[in-house]
Design a protein around this motif. Structure first.
Motif, mmCIF file in Angstrom:
data_model
loop_
_atom_site.group_PDB
_atom_site.id
_atom_site.type_symbol
_atom_site.label_atom_id
_atom_site.label_comp_id
_atom_site.label_asym_id
_atom_site.label_seq_id
_atom_site.Cartn_x
_atom_site.Cartn_y
_atom_site.Cartn_z
ATOM 1 N N ALA A 176 0.818 -1.187 0.275
ATOM 2 C CA ALA A 176 0.245 0.079 0.035
ATOM 3 C C ALA A 176 0.950 1.206 0.053
ATOM 4 C CB ALA A 176 -0.916 -0.129 1.187
ATOM 5 N N VAL A 177 2.108 1.314 0.137
ATOM 6 C CA VAL A 177 2.969 2.573 0.377
ATOM 7 C C VAL A 177 4.122 2.457 -0.562
ATOM 8 C CG1 VAL A 177 2.581 2.994 2.986
ATOM 9 C CG2 VAL A 177 4.370 1.383 2.152
ATOM 10 N N LEU A 178 4.065 1.344 -1.299
ATOM 11 C CA LEU A 178 5.271 1.178 -2.470
ATOM 12 C C LEU A 178 5.091 2.523 -3.401
ATOM 13 C CD1 LEU A 178 5.403 -2.029 -2.570
ATOM 14 C CD2 LEU A 178 6.730 -1.263 -4.482
ATOM 15 N N GLY A 179 6.442 3.174 -3.407
ATOM 16 C CA GLY A 179 6.420 4.254 -4.210
ATOM 17 C C GLY A 179 6.120 5.519 -3.633
ATOM 18 N N SER A 180 5.372 5.629 -2.499
ATOM 19 C CA SER A 180 5.085 6.791 -1.819
ATOM 20 C C SER A 180 5.765 7.076 -0.801
ATOM 21 C CB SER A 180 3.614 6.518 -1.332
ATOM 22 O OG SER A 180 3.617 5.764 -0.158
ATOM 23 N N ASN A 181 5.808 8.302 -0.261
ATOM 24 C CA ASN A 181 6.402 8.955 1.137
ATOM 25 C C ASN A 181 5.618 8.606 2.299
ATOM 26 O OD1 ASN A 181 8.871 10.234 1.984
ATOM 27 N ND2 ASN A 181 7.555 12.022 2.536
ATOM 28 N N HIS A 182 4.739 7.778 2.195
ATOM 29 C CA HIS A 182 3.862 7.464 3.259
ATOM 30 C C HIS A 182 3.886 6.493 4.148
ATOM 31 C CE1 HIS A 182 -0.249 8.986 4.462
ATOM 32 N NE2 HIS A 182 -0.521 7.565 4.601
ATOM 33 N N THR A 222 11.678 5.398 -0.225
ATOM 34 C CA THR A 222 11.099 6.510 -0.560
ATOM 35 C C THR A 222 10.989 7.264 1.030
ATOM 36 O OG1 THR A 222 9.810 5.661 -2.070
ATOM 37 C CG2 THR A 222 9.206 7.772 -1.542
ATOM 38 N N LYS A 223 10.080 6.973 1.862
ATOM 39 C CA LYS A 223 10.051 7.622 3.075
ATOM 40 C C LYS A 223 11.095 7.224 4.080
ATOM 41 C CE LYS A 223 8.214 9.571 6.666
ATOM 42 N NZ LYS A 223 8.560 11.121 6.716
ATOM 43 N N THR A 238 4.405 12.069 -3.250
ATOM 44 C CA THR A 238 3.325 11.553 -3.200
ATOM 45 C C THR A 238 2.846 10.708 -2.048
ATOM 46 O OG1 THR A 238 1.820 10.303 -4.523
ATOM 47 C CG2 THR A 238 4.086 9.632 -4.428
ATOM 48 N N ILE A 239 1.633 11.066 -1.730
ATOM 49 C CA ILE A 239 1.055 10.208 -0.611
ATOM 50 C C ILE A 239 0.386 8.774 -1.256
ATOM 51 C CG2 ILE A 239 -0.955 9.928 0.964
ATOM 52 C CD1 ILE A 239 -0.671 13.024 1.290
ATOM 53 N N GLN A 240 0.125 8.579 -2.585
ATOM 54 C CA GLN A 240 -0.222 7.504 -2.902
ATOM 55 C C GLN A 240 0.318 6.345 -3.375
ATOM 56 O OE1 GLN A 240 -3.586 8.139 -2.894
ATOM 57 N NE2 GLN A 240 -3.398 10.212 -2.614
ATOM 58 N N GLY A 241 0.006 5.083 -2.966
ATOM 59 C CA GLY A 241 0.909 4.071 -3.418
ATOM 60 C C GLY A 241 0.604 3.502 -4.651
ATOM 61 N N ILE A 242 1.278 2.251 -5.166
ATOM 62 C CA ILE A 242 1.050 1.594 -6.509
ATOM 63 C C ILE A 242 0.395 0.381 -6.125
ATOM 64 C CG2 ILE A 242 2.264 0.878 -8.312
ATOM 65 C CD1 ILE A 242 4.530 2.752 -7.618
ATOM 66 N N ALA A 243 -0.477 -0.232 -7.000
ATOM 67 C CA ALA A 243 -1.207 -1.294 -6.948
ATOM 68 C C ALA A 243 -1.435 -1.666 -8.149
ATOM 69 C CB ALA A 243 -2.419 -1.394 -5.797
#
Length: 343
Positions: free
Chosen positions: A283-289, A313-314, A337-342
């Motif tokens: 759920a957090v892949l590629g995001s700074n979340h 990232t984070k 970005t907050i959004q992850g990748i799915a």
């Protein structure tokens, strides 16, 4: 206003992730891109996903090449950043993604890294109390380690609120193989990693341990000791940290939950998930979340907190860009970005 940024160690995973984020940053122009053994190579040959920068040529990592930029990111091996940073102008914002300037205790540095301590810079984890103010206007910033990022986000709210005991903290983390860097290592080959998990750095030997204890102790206002066991997971990137600690007498679930929700209510990149939903690295892949969930084990008198981040990232580059934004007075979320990748 546009700022120029140089990235050293650009052929590695952290350097590549920095370039990916900076290429989409509205206030940054990418200047020098440097490497060591890959100097002279075309960036697209070593970082083929960076399409807009593919024809750039990697330069040697020298102070002369890096000087003249508003921002310099040092994505270098541990022990290599300090010498370069010492030769850069004082008014340049230098952000060290390595470990050289994270620890406050010279003895801890020497014990775990085996060289002279280079000094301590402001710590680039703005979600911790007081740290955001320390980053504003800073010209030297130390990016936290990826494991400490997840551990400190998981446990600091409880220590700040005085709800956790300081002498029985246990942390187990699973990390993707990118956390070990890009150099070829036989035990990280796909055929060795796929389909299995394994621990390493067992028994208090992992270099991130003193950094975690430093951050938790600052949050608690007293010495915190922990047992940390990292494990290698069959995935490229991501960290799942499960941290537990004994709660103070009389502390229950509702009070714990409120402390964590209050701590992160206004944070753009940290989210307490709804009750019953547990974090997943996907759920957090590629995001700074960072996603967190909390449970209270009444039988054992312990809180259990799970935290997931993308280690690149984070856990590294995103944290560096977030800290840069604060230091330069930009929107803290710019380029992130907050959004992850799915899926």
């Amino acid at each position: 206003m546009t700022f120029t940024a140089a990235v050293s160690g650009a052929s590695g995973y952290a350097g590549g992730e920095l370039l990916r984020l900076l290429a989409n940053h509205p206030d940054i122009e990418i200047g020098a891109i440097t490497a060591h053994s890959n100097a002279g190579a075309r960036l697209g040959d070593v970082q083929p996903h960076l399409h807009s920068l593919a024809d750039r040529v990697l330069q040697e990592t020298t102070p002369d090449v890096l000087t003249g930029h508003d921002v310099v990111f040092l994505a270098l091996p541990h022990g290599a950043s300090a010498e370069v940073a010492a030769q850069l102008p004082a008014d340049t914002l230098v952000i060290d993604a390595g470990a050289d300037h994270r620890l406050e205790d010279p003895a801890a540095w020497t014990k775990f890294y085996g060289s002279a301590h280079a000094g301590t810079w402001p710590y680039g984890l703005p979600e911790l109390p007081g740290h955001r103010a320390g980053l504003a206007g800073a010209r030297r910033i130390a990016v936290p380690g990826c494991y400490p990022t997840s551990v400190l986000l998981a446990l600091c709210p409880g220590f700040v609120a005085g709800l956790l005991e300081s002498d029985d903290v246990v942390v187990v983390s699973a990390s993707g193989t990118s956390g070990a860097g890009k150099a070829v290592k036989p035990h990280l080959l796909g055929s060795e990693v796929m389909g299995g998990m394994s621990p390493y750095g067992v028994g208090g030997g992992h270099r991130h341990t003193p950094e975690m204890e430093q951050g938790l102790s600052r949050a608690a206002g007293k010495r915190v000791s922990l047992s940390f066991t990292p494990t290698l997971a069959p995935m490229a990137r991501g960290i799942l940290t499960t941290a537990t600690a004994r709660v103070t007498p009389g502390t229950g679930y509702a009070r714990l939950r409120q402390a964590w929700e209050d701590a992160y209510a206004a944070e753009p990149f940290v989210r307490m998930l709804p009750e019953g939903q547990w974090p997943t690295t996907k759920a957090v892949l590629g995001s700074n979340h960072a996603n967190l969930q909390l449970a209270f084990d009444d039988h054992a008198g312990r809180v259990i907190v799970s935290c997931v981040i993308d280690n690149l990232t984070k856990g590294t580059a995103g944290g560096a860009v977030q800290s840069m934004n604060i230091a330069l007075g930009l929107d803290e979320t710019a380029g992130l970005t907050i959004q992850g990748i799915a899926p």
